[in-house]
Design a protein around this motif. Structure first.
Motif, mmCIF file in Angstrom:
data_model
loop_
_atom_site.group_PDB
_atom_site.id
_atom_site.type_symbol
_atom_site.label_atom_id
_atom_site.label_comp_id
_atom_site.label_asym_id
_atom_site.label_seq_id
_atom_site.Cartn_x
_atom_site.Cartn_y
_atom_site.Cartn_z
ATOM 1 N N GLN A 3 0.807 -1.203 0.000
ATOM 2 C CA GLN A 3 0.000 0.000 0.000
ATOM 3 C C GLN A 3 0.847 1.261 0.000
ATOM 4 O O GLN A 3 0.358 2.319 -0.360
ATOM 5 N N GLN A 13 -5.035 -1.079 -7.876
ATOM 6 C CA GLN A 13 -5.721 -0.880 -6.591
ATOM 7 C C GLN A 13 -6.841 0.140 -6.735
ATOM 8 O O GLN A 13 -7.923 -0.025 -6.158
ATOM 9 N N TRP A 16 -9.778 -1.585 -8.537
ATOM 10 C CA TRP A 16 -10.491 -2.460 -7.624
ATOM 11 C C TRP A 16 -11.269 -1.655 -6.569
ATOM 12 O O TRP A 16 -12.373 -2.037 -6.179
#
Length: 160
Positions: A3, A13, A16
């Motif tokens: 992250q 990311q 999603w």
């Protein structure tokens, strides 16, 4: 940590993230009418319960007021009964007192009459005793006994 590595995995990311939030948003849109229906049913149920509680409170207040009015009326009737009982007892007591007073007055008059008769008899005897004493005194002084009528007349003249 992935992250924090924005250069390597940032674009997948973000895709999603949008897909997940989009699906959750559509799912929530589908659930929103159900949730709204539950909320409306709860609001109407609570409102109905509050209305019923208010009506029950008003009914209870009316019954309490009727009860208190009945108690006040009953107390008033009881006070009236007590007052009439007291008045009746006072009248009965006054009647008994009047009877007792009349009986006492009658006995007192009889006693006064008896006393007057006894006094008159005593005075008559006193006159006879005084006349006899006068006769005795005159006899001792003069040697002669006066007549009964003369002694009685002398006592009566002295008393008047």
């Amino acid at each position: 940590m992935p992250q924090f590595a924005f250069a390597e995995v940032a674009l997948p990311q973000i895709v999603w993230l949008f897909l997940t939030f989009g699906l959750l948003f559509l799912l929530m849109l589908g659930m929103l009418p159900r949730v709204e229906g539950v909320r409306e049913r709860r609001a109407s149920t609570i409102g109905g319960d509050l209305d019923a509680a208010e009506q029950a409170r008003l009914d209870a207040e009316q019954k309490r007021e009727a009860y208190e009015a009945g108690i006040a009326r009953t107390r008033g009737e009881a006070q009236d009964l007590i007052g009439s009982a007291k008045a009746e007892a006072a009248r009965a007591t006054e009647a008994r007192m009047a009877e007792a007073d009349a009986a006492a007055q009658s006995r007192m008059k009889e006693a006064e009459a008896g006393l007057n008769a006894s006094r008159e008899a005593a005075l008559a005897k006193l006159d006879a005793i005084a006349a006899g004493a006068t006769q005795d005194i005159v006899q001792k002084l003069t040697g002669e006994r006066p007549a009964d009528g003369d002694a009685a007349a002398a006592v009566a003249a002295a008393r008047a």
